[in-house]
Design an enzyme around this catalytic site. Structure first.
Site, PDB file in Angstrom:
ATOM      1  N   SER A  51       5.984   1.603  -2.946  1.00 50.05           N
ATOM      2  CA  SER A  51       4.491   1.854  -2.566  1.00 50.05           C
ATOM      3  C   SER A  51       5.423   1.802  -0.423  1.00 50.05           C
ATOM      4  CB  SER A  51       4.911   0.356  -2.494  1.00 50.05           C
ATOM      5  OG  SER A  51       5.565  -1.135  -2.219  1.00 50.05           O
ATOM      6  N   LYS A  52       4.292   1.249   0.107  1.00 51.90           N
ATOM      7  CA  LYS A  52       4.155   1.157   1.167  1.00 51.90           C
ATOM      8  C   LYS A  52       5.648   0.424   1.948  1.00 51.90           C
ATOM      9  CE  LYS A  52       0.193   2.536   2.721  1.00 51.90           C
ATOM     10  NZ  LYS A  52      -1.179   2.368   3.659  1.00 51.90           N
ATOM     11  N   ARG A  53       5.786  -0.587   1.207  1.00 55.02           N
ATOM     12  CA  ARG A  53       6.813  -1.127   0.897  1.00 55.02           C
ATOM     13  C   ARG A  53       8.146  -0.986   0.961  1.00 55.02           C
ATOM     14  NH1 ARG A  53       6.302  -5.434  -2.529  1.00 55.02           N
ATOM     15  NH2 ARG A  53       3.959  -4.750  -3.246  1.00 55.02           N
ATOM     16  N   GLY A 107       9.033   1.883   2.700  1.00 57.80           N
ATOM     17  CA  GLY A 107       9.429   2.491   3.771  1.00 57.80           C
ATOM     18  C   GLY A 107       8.662   4.191   3.657  1.00 57.80           C
ATOM     19  N   THR A 136       5.808   6.518   2.884  1.00 58.49           N
ATOM     20  CA  THR A 136       4.221   6.135   2.535  1.00 58.49           C
ATOM     21  C   THR A 136       3.587   8.085   2.308  1.00 58.49           C
ATOM     22  OG1 THR A 136       3.544   6.028   4.831  1.00 58.49           O
ATOM     23  CG2 THR A 136       3.003   3.843   3.741  1.00 58.49           C
TER      24      THR A 136
END
Ligand code: GLU
Length: 481
Positions: free
Chosen positions: A251-253, A255, A257
């Site tokens: 996910s975006k977490r 790093g 995207t």
């Protein structure tokens, strides 16, 4: 077998790594079979879809080398086809108008919750009489179109990655909504995802639907729609999710995207495409890790795609990227690096192409990502240096000033020298001062670069000398002692 596959992104965000990997698998499969790869833009979510995302997706796919053979087709331009399909289903009694209000549906769900039942639509408007329908219409209720799902049936398909898949009709949540009536629109105008996908895949004669495993639950519903519309059901292959190192969905977490982010970090498209093909697929020779898309396509097969999630491994991606960077011809690599050097503020130093290519030759082996070039070259631009603590301490060491002065004297007049000549000069000064060679080398590094770590000293020196910067820097270093 005529192979026709598609990538069907929704333009509600930039091209995501997950979509890109699905595109890679579709592309490899199409090319392996001499088939056709179609791009379809699923833009029916009018609120969230944006033309700039469509552009980003197209540019990203092209950048990765994933050129499509047909399309892009846009779902918003195909509303008539969806309407016709919905009408067919209504005419055949396979779909119906449901007039439930959001409040009624909410109450139904609350009741189910209270009874410990899974939430589902209870098919209450499946058999409305004409009179009931007229009454709801008179109340001004806007219907949705629901497709009938027989709870008692089983839906079975042979997934080309996951094997036999079986779903119970009763697990599909009741009769499903396939179209809504948007505000101010008198007829059903807004087809929903499952309907639009099936109509498209039928019209585009898609033979294999290769997509992420998050679509498995949709597949059962879609198979029912194919059958209801009298069409052949394509083959399905559900690819594993991309996971982070902890085994959770990337996910975006983490790093990551979009593919754009990877580009900006300095990954090469060939390296990302290469790495993505390995995210879930293993070539027969599992030791082979570097290949072009064309090479991978030759032996790609869905049988060798794993069911288990594929862990995203930054080290591996870095390693693959470095392989490509290190193999790249210096002129091409230089072209790719110039924007990074410009962004780092070194624009004034980039005009001398032969010198710049020598510089890139020096640092290329230390690059993992293109963006590393800033760090690797930062001590090599310009006539002044900033001495760090260790370099300052080295320069203050007894005898260093005289050593640097002697080197300086010897280089004032020479216009150019080779690394060997630089080495010879170091040897000469070492002997003359009766010190260890390491002392001279360390002092030179401190005086020339301002730091004790960095690229090869002799080669760096030669580059600095070609610009006369070594003389300026040594003068500054000596003045600081
Ligand atoms: N538009 C869907 C998505 O972006 C893909 C649909 C499909 O592949 O069937 O997830």
């Amino acid at each position: 077998m005529t192979v026709r596959v598609r990538i069907a992104p929704s333009p509600t965000g930039n091209l995501h790594i997950g979509t890109a990997r699905t595109a890679v698998f579709n592309w490899l499969f199409a090319h392996h079979h001499g088939g056709t790869f179609v791009l379809r833009v699923e833009d029916t979510d009018l609120e969230r879809s944006k033309p700039e995302y469509t552009e980003n997706i197209k540019t990203g796919l092209q950048w990765l080398g994933l050129h499509w053979d047909e399309g892009p087709f846009f779902q918003t331009q195909r509303l008539d086809q969806y309407k016709a399909a919905i009408q067919t289903l209504l005419d055949q009694g396979l779909a119906y108008r449901c007039y439930c209000t959001p409040a009624e549906l909410e109450a139904m769900r609350e009741q189910q919750k209270a009874n410990n039942q899974a939430p589902r639509y209870d098919n209450r408007h499946r058999n409305l009489t004409e009179a009931q329908r007229a009454e709801f219409e008179a109340q001004g209720r806007k219907p949705v179109i629901r497709f009938k799902i027989d709870d008692a049936q089983q839906i079975v398909w042979q997934d080309l990655i996951r094997g036999t898949m079986t779903w119970k009709g009763s697990d599909l949540g009741g009769d499903m909504v396939i179209a809504r009536t948007p505000e101010g629109n008198e007829s059903f105008g807004q087809p929903l995802y499952n309907l639009a996908v099936v109509v498209d895949d039928i019209d585009m004669q898609i033979s294999h639907v290769i997509r992420g495993e998050d679509h498995i639950a949709n597949t059962a519903k879609q198979i029912l729609l194919y059958e209801a519309l009298g069409a052949a059901v394509p083959q399905f292959a559900h690819t594993p999710l991309i996971l982070n190192q902890e085994g959770r969905k990337l996910s975006k977490r983490d790093g990551v995207t979009s593919i754009d982010d990877f580009r900006q970090m300095g990954f090469l498209p060939q390296a990302i495409a290469n790495y993505m093909s390995l995210l879930g697929w293993t070539p027969t020779d599992s030791t082979q890790e570097i290949f072009t898309l064309e090479e991978a396509a030759k032996e790609f097969s869905l049988e060798r795609v794993n069911k288990a999630g594929a862990k995203f491994d930054w080290d591996k991606l870095d390693w693959i990227n470095a392989q490509y960077l290190h193999k790249m011809p210096i002129p091409a690599l230089t072209d790719l690096l110039i924007p990074y050097l410009q962004a780092a503020g070194y624009g004034d130093y980039l005009g001398d192409r032969p010198w710049l290519e020598s510089l890139i030759t020096l640092v290329a082996p230390s690059l993992t990502r293109l963006a590393d070039v800033t760090q690797e070259t930062r001590l090599l631009f310009g006539d002044s240096i900033t001495l760090d603590e260790k370099a300052t301490a080295q320069l203050q060491t007894e005898g260093v000033k005289a050593i640097l002065q002697e080197v300086l004297q010897n280089i004032q007049t020479s216009t150019d020298f080779t690394p060997d000549e630089a080495k010879a000069l170091i040897n000469q000064v070492t002997k003359a001062h009766g010190v260890k060679k390491g002392v001279v080398m360390k002092s030179m590094r401190a005086g020339l670069m301002g730091e004790l770590q960095g690229p090869d000293l002799m080669q760096s020196w030669v580059l600095l000398h070609q610009k006369g910067w070594d003389i300026e820097r040594l003068n500054q270093a000596i003045a600081s002692i």
